[in-house]
Design a protein around this motif. Sequence first.
Motif, PDB file in Angstrom:
ATOM      1  N   ALA A   8       0.866  -1.166   0.000  1.00 38.02           N
ATOM      2  CA  ALA A   8       0.000   0.000   0.000  1.00 38.02           C
ATOM      3  C   ALA A   8       0.912   1.228   0.000  1.00 38.02           C
ATOM      4  CB  ALA A   8      -0.897   0.004   1.235  1.00 38.02           C
ATOM      5  N   MET A   9       0.666   2.150  -0.878  1.00 34.13           N
ATOM      6  CA  MET A   9       1.550   3.313  -0.988  1.00 34.13           C
ATOM      7  C   MET A   9       1.232   4.336   0.099  1.00 34.13           C
ATOM      8  SD  MET A   9       1.796   3.928  -5.088  1.00 34.13           S
ATOM      9  CE  MET A   9       0.263   4.786  -5.102  1.00 34.13           C
ATOM     10  N   TYR A  10       2.256   5.006   0.549  1.00 32.87           N
ATOM     11  CA  TYR A  10       2.071   6.133   1.434  1.00 32.87           C
ATOM     12  C   TYR A  10       3.106   7.187   1.078  1.00 32.87           C
ATOM     13  CZ  TYR A  10       5.935   4.123   4.156  1.00 32.87           C
ATOM     14  OH  TYR A  10       7.138   3.609   4.561  1.00 32.87           O
ATOM     15  N   LEU A  11       2.734   8.419   1.300  1.00 38.20           N
ATOM     16  CA  LEU A  11       3.620   9.531   0.981  1.00 38.20           C
ATOM     17  C   LEU A  11       4.102  10.161   2.273  1.00 38.20           C
ATOM     18  CD1 LEU A  11       1.495  11.177  -1.837  1.00 38.20           C
ATOM     19  CD2 LEU A  11       3.426   9.625  -2.099  1.00 38.20           C
ATOM     20  N   GLU A  12       5.371  10.388   2.349  1.00 39.35           N
ATOM     21  CA  GLU A  12       5.966  11.010   3.521  1.00 39.35           C
ATOM     22  C   GLU A  12       7.125  11.866   3.037  1.00 39.35           C
ATOM     23  OE1 GLU A  12       8.263   9.711   7.566  1.00 39.35           O
ATOM     24  OE2 GLU A  12       6.898   8.279   6.643  1.00 39.35           O
ATOM     25  N   PRO A  13       7.176  13.114   3.484  1.00 41.85           N
ATOM     26  CA  PRO A  13       8.283  13.953   3.023  1.00 41.85           C
ATOM     27  C   PRO A  13       9.625  13.424   3.529  1.00 41.85           C
ATOM     28  CG  PRO A  13       6.989  15.086   4.697  1.00 41.85           C
ATOM     29  CD  PRO A  13       6.292  13.803   4.394  1.00 41.85           C
ATOM     30  N   SER A  14      10.631  13.548   2.709  1.00 40.20           N
ATOM     31  CA  SER A  14      11.963  13.098   3.122  1.00 40.20           C
ATOM     32  C   SER A  14      12.713  14.202   3.866  1.00 40.20           C
ATOM     33  CB  SER A  14      12.767  12.633   1.918  1.00 40.20           C
ATOM     34  OG  SER A  14      12.862  13.681   0.978  1.00 40.20           O
ATOM     35  N   VAL A  15      12.251  15.429   3.705  1.00 35.86           N
ATOM     36  CA  VAL A  15      12.871  16.563   4.394  1.00 35.86           C
ATOM     37  C   VAL A  15      11.768  17.350   5.095  1.00 35.86           C
ATOM     38  CG1 VAL A  15      14.211  18.672   4.103  1.00 35.86           C
ATOM     39  CG2 VAL A  15      14.679  16.696   2.644  1.00 35.86           C
ATOM     40  N   TYR A  16      11.945  17.550   6.373  1.00 33.37           N
ATOM     41  CA  TYR A  16      10.974  18.306   7.154  1.00 33.37           C
ATOM     42  C   TYR A  16      11.510  19.712   7.402  1.00 33.37           C
ATOM     43  CZ  TYR A  16       8.582  13.937   8.135  1.00 33.37           C
ATOM     44  OH  TYR A  16       7.906  12.755   8.017  1.00 33.37           O
ATOM     45  N   PRO A  17      10.625  20.712   7.506  1.00 30.52           N
ATOM     46  CA  PRO A  17      11.090  22.064   7.819  1.00 30.52           C
ATOM     47  C   PRO A  17      11.606  22.131   9.256  1.00 30.52           C
ATOM     48  CG  PRO A  17       8.697  21.995   7.788  1.00 30.52           C
ATOM     49  CD  PRO A  17       9.179  20.650   7.320  1.00 30.52           C
ATOM     50  N   ALA A  18      12.457  23.084   9.510  1.00 24.93           N
ATOM     51  CA  ALA A  18      12.979  23.268  10.870  1.00 24.93           C
ATOM     52  C   ALA A  18      11.825  23.661  11.792  1.00 24.93           C
ATOM     53  CB  ALA A  18      14.040  24.351  10.876  1.00 24.93           C
ATOM     54  N   PRO A  19      11.804  23.132  13.016  1.00 27.31           N
ATOM     55  CA  PRO A  19      10.717  23.495  13.937  1.00 27.31           C
ATOM     56  C   PRO A  19      10.798  24.969  14.325  1.00 27.31           C
ATOM     57  CG  PRO A  19      12.344  22.120  15.040  1.00 27.31           C
ATOM     58  CD  PRO A  19      12.737  22.196  13.604  1.00 27.31           C
ATOM     59  N   GLN A  20       9.630  25.548  14.526  1.00 28.45           N
ATOM     60  CA  GLN A  20       9.586  26.948  14.928  1.00 28.45           C
ATOM     61  C   GLN A  20       9.906  27.068  16.412  1.00 28.45           C
ATOM     62  OE1 GLN A  20       5.671  28.321  13.986  1.00 28.45           O
ATOM     63  NE2 GLN A  20       6.076  28.399  11.790  1.00 28.45           N
ATOM     64  N   GLN A  21      10.475  28.184  16.789  1.00 34.68           N
ATOM     65  CA  GLN A  21      10.749  28.444  18.196  1.00 34.68           C
ATOM     66  C   GLN A  21       9.429  28.675  18.929  1.00 34.68           C
ATOM     67  OE1 GLN A  21      13.661  28.336  19.819  1.00 34.68           O
ATOM     68  NE2 GLN A  21      14.608  27.650  17.914  1.00 34.68           N
ATOM     69  N   LYS A  22       9.311  28.132  20.131  1.00 29.13           N
ATOM     70  CA  LYS A  22       8.099  28.288  20.924  1.00 29.13           C
ATOM     71  C   LYS A  22       8.382  29.242  22.080  1.00 29.13           C
ATOM     72  CE  LYS A  22       6.749  23.620  19.786  1.00 29.13           C
ATOM     73  NZ  LYS A  22       7.784  23.487  18.771  1.00 29.13           N
ATOM     74  N   ASN A  23       7.453  30.155  22.292  1.00 27.02           N
ATOM     75  CA  ASN A  23       7.658  31.076  23.406  1.00 27.02           C
ATOM     76  C   ASN A  23       7.376  30.357  24.725  1.00 27.02           C
ATOM     77  OD1 ASN A  23       4.882  31.169  23.957  1.00 27.02           O
ATOM     78  ND2 ASN A  23       4.563  32.926  22.626  1.00 27.02           N
ATOM     79  N   GLU A  24       7.690  30.974  25.818  1.00 27.61           N
ATOM     80  CA  GLU A  24       7.596  30.343  27.142  1.00 27.61           C
ATOM     81  C   GLU A  24       6.161  29.955  27.488  1.00 27.61           C
ATOM     82  OE1 GLU A  24       9.253  28.511  30.270  1.00 27.61           O
ATOM     83  OE2 GLU A  24      10.277  29.444  28.581  1.00 27.61           O
TER      84      GLU A  24
END
Length: 54
Positions: A8-24
Amino acid sequence: MDACPIHAMYLEPSVYPAPQQKNEEVRKSLFALAKCKATQERLAIATCYRDATE
């Protein structure tokens, strides 16, 4: 594209974007949610164990 053992085919990115910084505030909210969920899981496990031993 990759396939699972049953082909069964599935699609998944091979490169993910950098996570965003989260404030406190977001960080504290996420930790509070995680703590609450962990407590719920512990209570559920304890309830199941208690019911199984009665």
